[in-house]
Design an enzyme around this catalytic site. Structure first.
Site, PDB file in Angstrom:
ATOM      1  N   SER A   5      89.820  18.734  66.296  1.00 50.41           N
ATOM      2  CA  SER A   5      91.007  18.995  65.489  1.00 50.41           C
ATOM      3  C   SER A   5      91.597  20.375  65.750  1.00 50.41           C
ATOM      4  CB  SER A   5      90.683  18.832  64.004  1.00 50.41           C
ATOM      5  OG  SER A   5      89.693  19.768  63.597  1.00 50.41           O
ATOM      6  N   ASP A  49      85.470  23.376  60.462  1.00 51.82           N
ATOM      7  CA  ASP A  49      84.694  23.977  61.547  1.00 51.82           C
ATOM      8  C   ASP A  49      85.453  23.853  62.859  1.00 51.82           C
ATOM      9  OD1 ASP A  49      84.504  21.312  62.110  1.00 51.82           O
ATOM     10  OD2 ASP A  49      82.337  21.186  62.024  1.00 51.82           O
ATOM     11  N   ASP A  80      84.959  22.891  66.905  1.00 47.21           N
ATOM     12  CA  ASP A  80      84.116  22.312  67.956  1.00 47.21           C
ATOM     13  C   ASP A  80      84.356  23.095  69.240  1.00 47.21           C
ATOM     14  OD1 ASP A  80      83.052  20.122  66.396  1.00 47.21           O
ATOM     15  OD2 ASP A  80      85.041  19.227  66.515  1.00 47.21           O
ATOM     16  N   ASP A 120      80.416  24.538  65.861  1.00 49.54           N
ATOM     17  CA  ASP A 120      79.514  23.564  66.493  1.00 49.54           C
ATOM     18  C   ASP A 120      79.634  23.768  67.995  1.00 49.54           C
ATOM     19  OD1 ASP A 120      78.872  22.618  64.020  1.00 49.54           O
ATOM     20  OD2 ASP A 120      79.813  20.658  64.263  1.00 49.54           O
ATOM     21  N   LYS A 151      95.766  11.692  59.053  1.00 44.26           N
ATOM     22  CA  LYS A 151      94.398  12.091  58.700  1.00 44.26           C
ATOM     23  C   LYS A 151      94.278  12.354  57.203  1.00 44.26           C
ATOM     24  CE  LYS A 151      91.904  14.770  61.261  1.00 44.26           C
ATOM     25  NZ  LYS A 151      91.401  15.911  62.056  1.00 44.26           N
ATOM     26  N   TYR A 195      88.216   7.407  56.187  1.00 43.80           N
ATOM     27  CA  TYR A 195      88.036   8.400  57.254  1.00 43.80           C
ATOM     28  C   TYR A 195      86.559   8.731  57.373  1.00 43.80           C
ATOM     29  CZ  TYR A 195      89.001  12.441  60.231  1.00 43.80           C
ATOM     30  OH  TYR A 195      89.054  13.328  61.289  1.00 43.80           O
TER      31      TYR A 195
END
Length: 725
Positions: free
Chosen positions: A117, A128, A130, A182, A243, A252
């Site tokens: 995202s 968070d 990625d 992450d 979303k 979701y």
């Protein structure tokens, strides 16, 4: 840090200023090239009213706190810049320790890439990030989880550092100065990683192990999606809206068989390809129009699948028999192409199909000026939708054990959904993605507790005075699966328990607070009586196929008195013409886009091929299938020992006569038959009796579904329902 501004800063800042982007979009020329596997449905430019609707959409999303402010965006950039410097320092230090020449150490490079995202520019407050750490060939995976992990541990700003090395995609998780990260790792087979490296090039996958390919897949898919949309800003705002809608409506969660971030992005990107000049307000409406009429299991593709000599497993039902049983394939665009909705089951697809139709009806009202965008984002009143629920409870004695336990249990809930929907008396098993903490009394008894709720719709069985539904085997089989997996991973601890119970809606107050169960005025949407999968709830006096309705008359308005403003005859005719035009377009184009593949997906046989896996089921389909211990598909589904596969336990029907008919002997359903009786059934005329008791070991399928052999005690209870006419 030029790479950050090229890869990260622009999407975030453009997203922040989206209020003006749709105005600039009107001035842009038509797309210079063809997007997608078919031509567009419409190239019509936006109108002034579309800009007004898009501005209102943006305001509605801002009111719900979707966007980050300037300070938060800048802070993320600073954190990513510092992380990138740490990676470069570590790779250089590692080169020196491995005696690389100084000239080579100066050029080894190394880089982080964002994906998900954040890379798409649609992340929300507090989300968070990625990140993929890409290193040259002298860096081993063991180095990443050892020396780099130690380097991170020494940083004062880093907290909650933990490594998950045995995950499907191995990852290091941490919080860097308040930003959750992450971090995955990929080692390329090159001596140097340049700052201008393009991961979209398939050659970067050459000679990589499967874990590195999986780690790079997120970056490659994200970049490919952005490359395949005509207008990135319209795409971003539309994706944010979809979303938000999916989260508010409870659909979701990729792990539970609903939409995930990648599948949402692919669906929105496909909508943008079909309407390349449309603004976000129009695209949201077209999203619901296209996918409420989509002929699943026809796959959604953003481009033709490419061939490669790397011989990696890709989604292709012409080659892979198990791919033919995927019920809602949404295919990632980057090689190796995968089905991002592998976990979707018949029930979850039916729930999503109904929500697509609901979204279409609401957005039609909005674009006609009869409602506003806040209506689209109204949360689903899940606890008033069904009459029957299964409450799944996971508990552990300590907080640390509880976090580990609920993660494993949640990852297996889709198995329970699949088991339930294969029961002959159940048509829908709808899990709410959100978990809830246990009550104070429950926590006193069991320690740390989390609960999930599954709404159940029972089928109506003709010519029977009562139906005995025994869910004991289904629940116990699920429990055994979780316990066995926990034992296999060596995470099963004393005090970890799973329990399941059937609960009527009127008894939910024993589990949840009143504010969670508070009723809201129900809305009856056009065409809501039947979803796109053909699964129909008991909403009318005849023609129903379920014992009970997924919505009750006492908590919603009647079907013939919709709470939404009426659509004029002219509007209805226009909408119907557009709908029929879309269906005609989809049918006409099916010959263009991978005809053979789409035809293969639609094949339905009496059973899956030997050795194949079915979405929602974690066992090999036939006992005679060849089993390879620990074998994985790229999609991440473990193929388990066929010894764990047990036949379905039979269920009995109690009738007036001495004989209980089999499914073959039972007469065909007649929607006109016993009309008055069906009204009673639909409105709660069936009396449901729940029998909960301790079972003897002989009643449980222990031999075919082994549980841990350690000393941890497992409670086994029966769950039996008697549905009386």
């Amino acid at each position: 840090m030029p790479f950050l501004y090229n890869q990260l800063s622009c999407p975030s800042r453009i997203t922040r200023s989206t209020a003006n982007t749709f105005k600039r979009s009107q001035l842009q020329k038509q797309p210079p090239r063809h997007y997608g596997i078919t031509s567009a449905i419409s190239l019509a430019p936006p109108k002034d009213i579309d800009s007004i609707h898009t501005q209102k959409l943006l305001e509605a999303m801002k009111a719900l706190g979707v966007f980050e402010d300037e300070e938060e965006l800048n802070h993320r950039l600073v954190v990513l810049g510092r992380l990138n410097n740490l990676v470069k320092e570590w790779i250089s230090e590692l080169g020196e320790s491995k005696n690389l020449p100084p000239s080579a150490v100066a050029k080894v490079g190394g880089k982080i890439f964002t994906f998900g995202s954040y890379r798409l520019g649609v992340h929300t407050k507090g989300a968070d990030i990625d990140v993929a750490c890409v290193a040259p060939r002298h860096v081993e995976r063991s180095d990443f989880f050892q020396s780099f992990f130690e380097k991170l541990k020494r940083q004062e700003e880093i907290r909650k550092l933990r490594a998950v090395e045995d995950a499907y995609v191995p990852v290091v998780k941490f919080e860097f100065d308040g930003v959750e990260i992450d971090l995955v790792f990929a080692r390329l087979s090159v001596p140097t990683v340049a700052d201008n490296l393009d991961l979209r090039d398939n050659s970067c996958l050459r000679s990589l192990d499967i874990r590195c390919i999986r780690s790079l897949n997120g970056c490659r898919v994200t970049d490919e999606i952005l490359h395949l949309v005509p207008n990135k800003e319209n795409f971003r705002l539309t994706l944010r809206a979809i979303k938000l809608w999916a989260k508010r409506r409870g659909i979701y969660s990729n792990a539970l068989g609903f939409l995930g971030g990648v599948s949402c992005a692919v669906l929105v990107a496909r909508t943008c390809q079909l309407y390349p000049n449309a603004l976000a307000s129009t695209l949201v409406n077209k999203f619901f129009l296209v996918f409420s009429e989509w002929e699943w299991p026809k796959p959604v593709l953003l481009k033709q699948q490419e061939e490669s000599n790397l011989n990696l497993p890709v989604w292709d039902p012409r080659v892979n028999p198990s791919d033919r049983y995927h019920v809602m394939p949404i295919i990632t665009p980057a090689y190796p192409q995968q089905n991002s909705t592998y976990n979707v089951s018949t029930s979850t697809r039916a729930v999503m199909a109904e929500e697509f139709k609901h979204g279409l009806a609401v957005t039609n009202e909005i674009l006609q000026g009869k409602s506003d965008w806040s209506k689209l984002f109204e949360p689903l009143n899940f606890f008033q939708k069904y009459k029957h629920y299964i409450v799944l409870t996971a508990s552990a004695s300590t907080k640390e054990h509880h976090l580990e336990w609920i993660g494993l249990v949640e990852s297996k809930i889709r198995v329970l959904v699949g088991n339930l929907e294969r029961n002959e008396f159940i048509s829908i098993a709808h899990v709410k993605p959100q978990s809830f903490p246990g009550s104070r009394e429950l926590c006193k008894q069991s320690g740390y507790v989390s609960m999930w709720f599954l709404g159940i719709v029972f089928r109506k069985v003709e010519n029977a005075e009562s139906a005995n539904v025994d869910l004991t085997y289904v629940i116990q089989s699920f429990n055994d699966t979780v316990y066995s997996q926990a034992n296999y991973l060596n995470v099963l601890k004393e005090g970890m328990k799973i329990e399941a119970a059937h609960v009527k809606r009127k008894h939910l107050h024993h589990f949840l607070p009143a504010e969670t169960l508070q009723k809201r005025k129900k809305q009856s949407m056009p065409g809501s009586s039947q979803n796109a999968s053909g699964l129909q709830g008991k909403r009318t006096s005849s023609g129903g196929s379920c014992l009970d309705s997924s919505r009750d008359m006492d908590s919603r308005t009647p079907d013939n008195s919709s709470s939404l403003p009426k659509i004029s005859k002219v509007d209805t005719a226009t909408a119907e013409r557009e709908r029929l035009s879309l269906i005609s377009w989809l049918n006409a184009r099916s010959a263009v886009s991978l005809t053979e593949m789409e035809a293969t997906v639609a094949i339905r046989t009496s059973g899956p091929p030997v050795g194949s896996t079915i979405p929602g089921q974690n066992t090999v389909s036939q006992p005679g299938a060849r089993f390879v211990p620990g074998q994985h598909e790229l999609s991440g589904t473990r193929i388990t020992d066929p010894k764990n596969t047990a036949p379905k336990r039979p269920y009995s029907l109690t009738t007036k006569g001495p004989h209980s008919p089999t499914s073959e002997e039972r007469p065909k359903k007649n929607s006109r038959q016993r009309k008055g009786k069906e009204v009673g059934l639909g409105q709660g005329g069936f009396e449901v009796e729940l029998i909960i008791g301790r079972l003897s070991s002989k009643e449980l399928p222990d031999s075919s579904s082994p549980v841990p052999t350690n000393s941890i005690r497992i409670i086994k209870r029966s769950i039996k329902l008697t549905l009386n006419g």
